[in-house]
Design a protein around this motif. Structure first.
Motif, short mmCIF file in Angstrom:
data_model
loop_
_atom_site.label_atom_id
_atom_site.label_comp_id
_atom_site.label_asym_id
_atom_site.label_seq_id
_atom_site.Cartn_x
_atom_site.Cartn_y
_atom_site.Cartn_z
N PRO A 35 8.13 -13.32 10.08
CA PRO A 35 8.16 -14.78 10.05
C PRO A 35 7.01 -15.38 10.85
O PRO A 35 6.65 -14.87 11.91
CB PRO A 35 9.52 -15.11 10.69
CG PRO A 35 10.35 -13.88 10.46
CD PRO A 35 9.38 -12.74 10.59
N THR A 36 6.45 -16.46 10.34
CA THR A 36 5.38 -17.18 11.03
C THR A 36 5.88 -18.53 11.50
O THR A 36 6.98 -18.96 11.16
CB THR A 36 4.17 -17.38 10.09
OG1 THR A 36 4.60 -18.17 8.96
CG2 THR A 36 3.64 -16.05 9.59
N GLY A 37 5.06 -19.21 12.28
CA GLY A 37 5.41 -20.55 12.74
C GLY A 37 6.63 -20.59 13.65
O GLY A 37 7.34 -21.61 13.68
N VAL A 38 6.88 -19.53 14.38
CA VAL A 38 8.08 -19.49 15.23
C VAL A 38 7.87 -20.34 16.48
O VAL A 38 6.83 -20.24 17.15
CB VAL A 38 8.41 -18.04 15.63
CG1 VAL A 38 9.67 -17.99 16.49
CG2 VAL A 38 8.59 -17.17 14.38
N ARG A 69 16.61 -12.16 21.59
CA ARG A 69 16.19 -12.64 22.91
C ARG A 69 15.83 -11.40 23.71
O ARG A 69 16.68 -10.59 24.03
CB ARG A 69 17.30 -13.44 23.60
CG ARG A 69 16.90 -13.98 24.96
CD ARG A 69 17.88 -15.02 25.46
NE ARG A 69 19.23 -14.49 25.60
CZ ARG A 69 19.68 -13.90 26.71
NH1 ARG A 69 18.88 -13.73 27.75
NH2 ARG A 69 20.93 -13.46 26.77
N GLY A 70 14.53 -11.27 23.97
CA GLY A 70 14.06 -10.01 24.51
C GLY A 70 14.23 -8.94 23.46
O GLY A 70 13.78 -9.09 22.32
N HIS A 95 13.03 -17.82 28.56
CA HIS A 95 13.65 -16.96 27.55
C HIS A 95 12.63 -16.66 26.46
O HIS A 95 11.89 -17.55 26.02
CB HIS A 95 14.89 -17.63 26.97
CG HIS A 95 15.89 -18.04 28.00
ND1 HIS A 95 16.85 -17.19 28.49
CD2 HIS A 95 16.05 -19.22 28.68
CE1 HIS A 95 17.58 -17.81 29.40
NE2 HIS A 95 17.11 -19.06 29.53
N VAL A 96 12.58 -15.41 26.01
CA VAL A 96 11.61 -14.94 25.02
C VAL A 96 12.35 -14.61 23.73
O VAL A 96 13.32 -13.84 23.75
CB VAL A 96 10.84 -13.71 25.53
CG1 VAL A 96 9.82 -13.26 24.50
CG2 VAL A 96 10.17 -14.02 26.86
N PHE A 97 11.88 -15.18 22.62
CA PHE A 97 12.54 -14.98 21.33
C PHE A 97 11.58 -14.41 20.30
O PHE A 97 10.38 -14.74 20.29
CB PHE A 97 13.10 -16.30 20.80
CG PHE A 97 14.17 -16.91 21.66
CD1 PHE A 97 15.49 -16.48 21.55
CD2 PHE A 97 13.86 -17.91 22.57
CE1 PHE A 97 16.48 -17.03 22.35
CE2 PHE A 97 14.85 -18.47 23.37
CZ PHE A 97 16.15 -18.03 23.27
N THR A 98 12.09 -13.58 19.41
CA THR A 98 11.39 -13.14 18.21
C THR A 98 12.36 -13.23 17.04
O THR A 98 13.58 -13.27 17.22
CB THR A 98 10.86 -11.69 18.33
OG1 THR A 98 11.95 -10.83 18.70
CG2 THR A 98 9.75 -11.58 19.35
N VAL A 99 11.80 -13.28 15.84
CA VAL A 99 12.61 -13.38 14.62
C VAL A 99 12.16 -12.29 13.65
O VAL A 99 10.95 -12.04 13.50
CB VAL A 99 12.45 -14.76 13.96
CG1 VAL A 99 13.33 -14.86 12.72
CG2 VAL A 99 12.80 -15.87 14.95
N ARG A 100 13.12 -11.63 13.00
CA ARG A 100 12.82 -10.63 11.99
C ARG A 100 13.62 -10.95 10.73
O ARG A 100 14.74 -11.48 10.80
CB ARG A 100 13.17 -9.23 12.48
CG ARG A 100 12.48 -8.85 13.78
CD ARG A 100 12.86 -7.45 14.26
NE ARG A 100 12.17 -6.42 13.48
CZ ARG A 100 12.23 -5.13 13.77
NH1 ARG A 100 12.95 -4.71 14.80
NH2 ARG A 100 11.58 -4.25 13.02
N ARG A 107 16.42 -3.39 4.36
CA ARG A 107 15.32 -3.03 5.25
C ARG A 107 14.90 -4.21 6.13
O ARG A 107 14.91 -5.36 5.69
CB ARG A 107 14.13 -2.51 4.45
CG ARG A 107 14.37 -1.11 3.90
CD ARG A 107 13.15 -0.57 3.21
NE ARG A 107 12.81 -1.37 2.04
CZ ARG A 107 11.69 -1.21 1.35
NH1 ARG A 107 10.80 -0.33 1.73
NH2 ARG A 107 11.47 -1.96 0.28
N LEU A 108 14.54 -3.89 7.35
CA LEU A 108 14.18 -4.90 8.34
C LEU A 108 12.67 -5.01 8.45
O LEU A 108 11.97 -4.01 8.62
CB LEU A 108 14.78 -4.51 9.70
CG LEU A 108 14.65 -5.51 10.84
CD1 LEU A 108 15.39 -6.81 10.50
CD2 LEU A 108 15.20 -4.92 12.13
N GLY A 109 12.16 -6.24 8.34
CA GLY A 109 10.73 -6.48 8.44
C GLY A 109 10.27 -6.47 9.89
O GLY A 109 11.07 -6.39 10.82
N PRO A 110 8.96 -6.56 10.11
CA PRO A 110 8.41 -6.54 11.47
C PRO A 110 8.77 -7.82 12.23
O PRO A 110 9.08 -8.85 11.62
CB PRO A 110 6.90 -6.43 11.24
CG PRO A 110 6.69 -7.04 9.88
CD PRO A 110 7.91 -6.68 9.08
N PRO A 111 8.73 -7.75 13.55
CA PRO A 111 9.06 -8.95 14.34
C PRO A 111 7.95 -9.98 14.29
O PRO A 111 6.77 -9.67 14.11
CB PRO A 111 9.23 -8.40 15.76
CG PRO A 111 8.38 -7.17 15.78
CD PRO A 111 8.46 -6.58 14.41
#
Length: 328
Positions: A35-38, A69-70, A95-100, A107-111
């Protein structure tokens, strides 16, 4: 072995190989992209609003988004949505967030890139909510978006964020210093009811402001799209370097419910290139330089449009005319 038997055997081998190859093609398709634009913004002392852009369907179709989160997964969100509130956070903490994205095939895409937000301190006991946002106003922004605005709420401390509700469901949040937004991902020719509420650091939520009712335009609303989703302050200048001519562009990205990470550049009525930001996309002012050639005195028409966070096209900017070797 007879020729007829040999041909039959070869046919069986080819059929089996074809079946295997078909299975490999199905299994070897790409998983969803990152995902972009996070973005992440504090919604109160104990919550954060995380947004991202819809992942384009270049790989597996997205079934859901996973928010971390982390290294800990904290939420699952349906693939049709691209924002969520994360609650239960510690006040006065980063707090640090990423989305996948996870595809329908499992199947799980990259973070995504990691984004950070700091929640405000809880402060002394506070049970007084902000005043309702006043003078809410809205209008359709084409067939798939709506532009909303309101007057700032008052609070005994500070308004940290504003929550936008569609019917009884919260669909978006903006910072407390913002009193307008463009909501995307709507349906053409559909009637909507929106309300806005203010939230302070203690999580106190104001009563809703007056309901804003509007109907989006039908699907045949024009190829150029609405002005509310178009880049503004678009400027184009001819520049020369080493005997070559370039088109220098600057613009202000549309302020919508997310971050714009991709643009299409139209030159003389045709798509010339796509501009995709791999890192931090500009939110206040953007710039780009495009090669035009080595011949002076050639006049071009140029305009741009954005891919909105929901994956649809925004409106076109104003069109500019530029002549190589000239200023505009």
């Amino acid at each position: 072995m007879s020729p007829r038997r040999l041909l039959a055997l070869c046919g069986a081998v080819l059929l089996a190989a074809s079946c295997r190859w078909g299975g490999q093609d199905d299994a070897s398709g790409e998983p969803p992209g990152a995902p972009t634009g996070v973005t992440a913004e504090a919604g109160s002392a104990t919550s954060a609003h995380v947004m991202w852009n819809a992942v384009a369907a270049t790989g597996a179709k997205v079934n859901r988004y996973e928010i971390y989160r982390g290294t800990t997964k904290v939420r699952d969100v349906p693939g049709s949505e691209h924002m969520v509130d994360i609650t239960g956070l510690r006040p006065a903490s980063t707090h640090v967030f990423t989305v996948r994205a996870r595809g329908t095939d499992g199947r799980l895409g990259p973070p995504s890139r990691a984004v950070r937000t700091t929640t405000p301190g809880a402060g002394p006991a506070d049970d007084s909510p902000p005043t309702p946002p006043a003078a809410p106003h809205g209008r359709p922004a084409g067939s798939r978006a709506a532009q909303l605005s309101w007057s700032a709420s008052a609070d005994d401390r500070d308004v940290v964020s504003y929550d936008i509700h569609q019917g009884g469901k919260k669909i978006h949040s903006v910072g407390g210093d913002q009193t307008s937004t463009v909501v995307t991902g709507l349906r053409p020719g559909t009637r909507y009811a929106f309300t806005v509420r203010a939230r302070d650091a203690a999580g106190n939520v104001s009563p809703p402001g007056a309901t804003v009712r509007l109907t989006t335009a039908g699907s045949a609303s024009g190829a150029d799209g609405p002005a509310a989703t178009a880049p503004t302050a678009f400027r184009a200048v001819s520049q020369e370097s080493g005997g070559a001519h370039y088109l220098a562009l600057t613009w202000t990205p549309p302020r919508v419910d997310g971050v714009i990470t991709e643009y299409e550049l139209r030159l003389d009525g045709r798509t010339a290139t796509s501009l995709v930001y791999g890192g931090d996309a500009p939110r206040d002012r953007a710039a780009y330089r495009f090669y035009l050639g080595r011949e002076a005195g050639i006049t071009h028409r140029v305009r741009i449009r954005a891919v909105l966070p929901d994956g649809t096209w925004g409106g076109f900017s104003a069109e500019r005319t530029v002549t190589t070797g000239g200023r505009r």
